[in-house]
Enzyme design. Sequence first.
Site, short mmCIF file in Angstrom:
data_model
loop_
_atom_site.label_atom_id
_atom_site.label_comp_id
_atom_site.label_asym_id
_atom_site.label_seq_id
_atom_site.Cartn_x
_atom_site.Cartn_y
_atom_site.Cartn_z
N TRP A 105 0.83 -1.21 0.00
CA TRP A 105 0.00 0.00 0.00
C TRP A 105 0.86 1.25 0.00
O TRP A 105 0.54 2.23 -0.66
CB TRP A 105 -0.98 -0.01 1.18
N ASP A 175 -1.53 6.55 6.40
CA ASP A 175 -2.60 5.68 5.93
C ASP A 175 -2.85 4.68 7.06
O ASP A 175 -2.03 3.80 7.31
CB ASP A 175 -2.16 4.96 4.64
N LYS A 199 -12.24 -1.83 7.21
CA LYS A 199 -11.48 -2.79 8.03
C LYS A 199 -11.86 -2.66 9.50
O LYS A 199 -12.31 -3.62 10.09
CB LYS A 199 -10.00 -2.60 7.81
C1 LIG Z 1 -7.24 -1.79 2.21
C2 LIG Z 1 -6.18 -0.77 2.23
C3 LIG Z 1 -6.12 0.26 1.27
C4 LIG Z 1 -7.09 0.35 0.11
O1 LIG Z 1 -8.29 0.86 0.54
P1 LIG Z 1 -9.47 1.18 -0.52
O2 LIG Z 1 -10.49 1.76 0.42
O3 LIG Z 1 -9.87 -0.11 -1.12
O4 LIG Z 1 -8.96 2.15 -1.50
C5 LIG Z 1 -5.13 1.20 1.39
N1 LIG Z 1 -4.22 1.14 2.39
C6 LIG Z 1 -4.24 0.16 3.31
C7 LIG Z 1 -3.21 0.14 4.39
C8 LIG Z 1 -5.21 -0.83 3.25
O5 LIG Z 1 -5.23 -1.80 4.16
#
Ligand SMILES: *Cc1c(COP(=O)(O)O)cnc(C)c1O
Length: 364
Positions: A105, A175, A199
């Site tokens: 990511w 993030d 999540k």
């Molecule tokens: C799942 C995830 C993403 C992607 O998220 P989307 O909402 O599908 O764009 C980005 N960064 C991390 C750390 C993730 O776990």
Amino acid sequence: MSTTKRAYNFNAGPSALPLEVLEKAQKELINYNHTGMSIMEMSHRSKDYDEVHNEAIRRLKKIFSIPENYEVLFLQGGASLQFTMVPMNFLKENQTASYILTGSWSEKAFKEAKLFGNVVEAASTKDNEYRNIPNIEDIQFNASDAYVHLTSNNTIYGTQWREFPNTGDVPLVADMSSDIMCRPIDVSQFGIIYAGAQKNLGPSGVTVVIIRKDLIEKANTEIPTMLKYKTHADKNSLYNTPPTFGIYMLGEVLRWVEDQGGLEAIEKRNEEKAKLIYEVIDESNGFYKGHAEPNSRSLMNITFRLADEELEKQFLAEAKEAGFVGLNGHRSVGGCRASTYNAVPVEACQALREFMINFQKKHQ
Ligand SMILES: *Cc1c(COP(=O)(O)O)cnc(C)c1O
């Protein structure tokens, strides 16, 4: 109480939601607060929705101890659109942004930022197959950087930051999609925190952005309206139609977090859950091999391998048979992964622990 049998859900995202929240949503689905309609069917400018929206913001600020000088936004486009919005708003010409690479990511965020300007690697653990989080003292950035970006929890590799670098006057952008609110943190260390809700916070479709107010004012202005943080901040995330049902669900998940005793209690429970599984890995004499180095292990995504792909296939097949869902590793890395997000009950982790112990007895 529902009598429906629930799966042992270890999905990486979208992932388990608290049963209490689902049951409440079910009860309110066709007649929300005596309105004769669902939350999904009412105007986003109505009084009932307005309360849901503001209550969710208020709860988030309270539970996560967000200081007064931060704005909470509910956006769309997932965490992936934040990979674009962050550089688009904050990376200026003749400036550099530094990215700490700890997994897929962060690589994606880095790649996206390259489209807007100068970006550099502040640190990377790629050479170690992303098994660890870099040492804080090895992170390099410049005082003139637009920001430093990191991924607090690496969903695919199963590593997580314990403490964060102090970047001084350079805004730290995180993030936190896969570990937001898994524990208390000091929000004031960050300029921006963003997370897709699917999540730890609710269903997919809503992205939470926590952003320091002074940064909003300093952002680039010659960019599309919908991609400016200021547009959404000025209108309390009601510039256009927000994902109303997702925000309602997020608000209910936050209420559940409060009922659990807040983030201290959630952290304790998460530690207990993760320990149940890491202990099996550590005591398996190498039958299960953890991917992450012990001091970088994630509380949220437990990644491990077995002796070979054949045995992993067998493990996943028997696990499926026994009612476990989502234990396969990400398609890019293979292996196995148990995602133990906030809403995954201790009993599911206990059941997985027993399954893993029995599987080893049977197959070693
Ligand atoms: C799942 C995830 C993403 C992607 O998220 P989307 O909402 O599908 O764009 C980005 N960064 C991390 C750390 C993730 O776990």
